[in-house]
Design a protein around this motif. Structure first.
Motif, short mmCIF file in Angstrom:
data_model
loop_
_atom_site.label_atom_id
_atom_site.label_comp_id
_atom_site.label_asym_id
_atom_site.label_seq_id
_atom_site.Cartn_x
_atom_site.Cartn_y
_atom_site.Cartn_z
N SER A 31 37.41 53.50 64.65
CA SER A 31 36.23 53.28 65.49
C SER A 31 36.24 51.86 66.07
O SER A 31 35.96 51.66 67.25
CB SER A 31 34.96 53.51 64.69
OG SER A 31 33.82 53.20 65.46
N TYR A 32 36.56 50.89 65.23
CA TYR A 32 36.65 49.50 65.69
C TYR A 32 37.71 49.38 66.80
O TYR A 32 37.47 48.75 67.82
CB TYR A 32 36.99 48.58 64.53
CG TYR A 32 37.14 47.13 64.92
CD1 TYR A 32 36.03 46.31 65.04
CD2 TYR A 32 38.39 46.59 65.17
CE1 TYR A 32 36.16 44.98 65.41
CE2 TYR A 32 38.53 45.26 65.55
CZ TYR A 32 37.41 44.46 65.66
OH TYR A 32 37.55 43.15 66.04
N ASN A 44 43.90 57.42 72.41
CA ASN A 44 42.93 58.33 71.80
C ASN A 44 43.60 59.34 70.89
O ASN A 44 43.11 59.64 69.80
CB ASN A 44 42.11 59.03 72.88
CG ASN A 44 41.15 58.09 73.58
OD1 ASN A 44 40.75 57.08 73.03
ND2 ASN A 44 40.79 58.42 74.80
N ARG A 76 38.74 51.73 68.79
CA ARG A 76 38.24 52.38 70.01
C ARG A 76 37.29 51.47 70.76
O ARG A 76 37.36 51.35 71.98
CB ARG A 76 37.54 53.69 69.67
CG ARG A 76 38.49 54.86 69.63
CD ARG A 76 37.72 56.17 69.49
NE ARG A 76 38.28 56.87 68.37
CZ ARG A 76 37.72 57.08 67.20
NH1 ARG A 76 36.49 56.70 66.99
NH2 ARG A 76 38.34 57.70 66.24
N HIS A 77 36.37 50.82 70.04
CA HIS A 77 35.42 49.92 70.69
C HIS A 77 36.15 48.73 71.34
O HIS A 77 35.82 48.32 72.45
CB HIS A 77 34.38 49.41 69.68
CG HIS A 77 33.32 50.40 69.37
ND1 HIS A 77 33.52 51.45 68.52
CD2 HIS A 77 32.04 50.50 69.81
CE1 HIS A 77 32.42 52.15 68.44
NE2 HIS A 77 31.50 51.61 69.22
N GLU A 123 38.37 55.70 59.12
CA GLU A 123 37.53 56.07 60.27
C GLU A 123 36.91 54.83 60.90
O GLU A 123 36.81 54.74 62.13
CB GLU A 123 36.45 57.05 59.82
CG GLU A 123 36.99 58.42 59.49
CD GLU A 123 35.96 59.34 58.86
OE1 GLU A 123 34.81 58.90 58.62
OE2 GLU A 123 36.32 60.50 58.61
N LYS A 124 36.50 53.88 60.09
CA LYS A 124 35.89 52.65 60.62
C LYS A 124 36.93 51.81 61.38
O LYS A 124 36.62 51.22 62.42
CB LYS A 124 35.26 51.85 59.50
CG LYS A 124 33.97 52.48 59.03
CD LYS A 124 33.41 51.79 57.85
CE LYS A 124 32.19 52.58 57.39
NZ LYS A 124 32.00 52.55 55.99
N THR A 152 44.75 57.44 67.59
CA THR A 152 43.68 57.14 66.64
C THR A 152 43.14 58.41 66.00
O THR A 152 42.81 58.42 64.83
CB THR A 152 42.54 56.35 67.31
OG1 THR A 152 42.05 57.07 68.43
CG2 THR A 152 42.98 54.99 67.73
N SER A 153 43.06 59.47 66.79
CA SER A 153 42.58 60.74 66.24
C SER A 153 43.53 61.27 65.18
O SER A 153 43.10 61.72 64.11
CB SER A 153 42.43 61.76 67.37
OG SER A 153 42.08 63.01 66.87
#
Length: 184
Positions: free
Chosen positions: A80-81, A163, A83-84, A76-77, A166-167
């Motif tokens: 998230s990274y 998106n 995505r950012h 998940e991290k 990653t999901s």
């Protein structure tokens, strides 16, 4: 013919655009550095607490459970990274696109103005050539707008695919860690 004032105004506009672009690029670099610093701090903190937890393990089952519990947050991290990072890149890309569109629109206006001035000074009997130039300008403008629209659609599609990817990657790790926990 361009006047000295027009040349100076164009150069001032180019310098202002260059500094604006440089400022936006530095802001993106600053965001990237901040993201990396936050990720490094979080990683260090989590590593320390995980090392402490490893030191308190009493048997092999506890060790396996502890390691499996660390897998899901890690995926998940990472997502998230990513995505950012993607948000920073698309933000900078959007700024560059706005700038390019503004520059293109300005260049088109200047070109149309130059063509209009040339048309006003065109000799009698050159109406067919003037009409051909005007037609070429409008065709080029329509083509440019079509390309810009296609680029925007491609960027939106790429973002949607990113998106979704990653999901699904995060979702795919959930059953794996749950089944690993159940077997422990």
């Amino acid at each position: 013919m361009l006047t000295v004032e027009q040349i100076i105004a164009a150069q001032k506009a180019q310098v202002a655009t260059l500094f604006d672009l440089s400022s936006k690029a530095l802001a993106s670099v600053e965001k990237l550095n901040e993201l990396n610093l936050q990720a490094a701090k979080a990683s260090l903190s989590e590593s320390a607490s995980h090392a402490q937890a490893l030191l308190s393990v009493k048997d092999l089952n506890e060790l396996v459970a502890l390691q499996n519990a660390a897998l899901q947050p890690l995926a998940e991290k990472a997502a998230s990274y990513s995505r950012h990072l993607y948000d920073i890149a698309t933000g900078m890309s959007a700024e560059l696109t706005k700038l390019a569109e503004a520059q293109t629109a300005d260049a088109q206006k200047q070109f149309v103005s130059a063509v209009d001035n040339a048309v006003k000074n065109a000799p009698q009997g050159s109406e067919a050539a003037v009409a051909a130039v005007k037609n070429a300008v409008s065709t080029a403008t329509a083509a440019m707008e079509s390309v810009q629209k296609a680029v925007k659609q491609a960027a939106e599609l790429a973002e949607a695919n990113f998106n979704a990817m990653t999901s699904s990657a995060v979702t795919a790790t959930k059953p794996a860690t749950k089944s690993a926990k159940a077997s422990a």
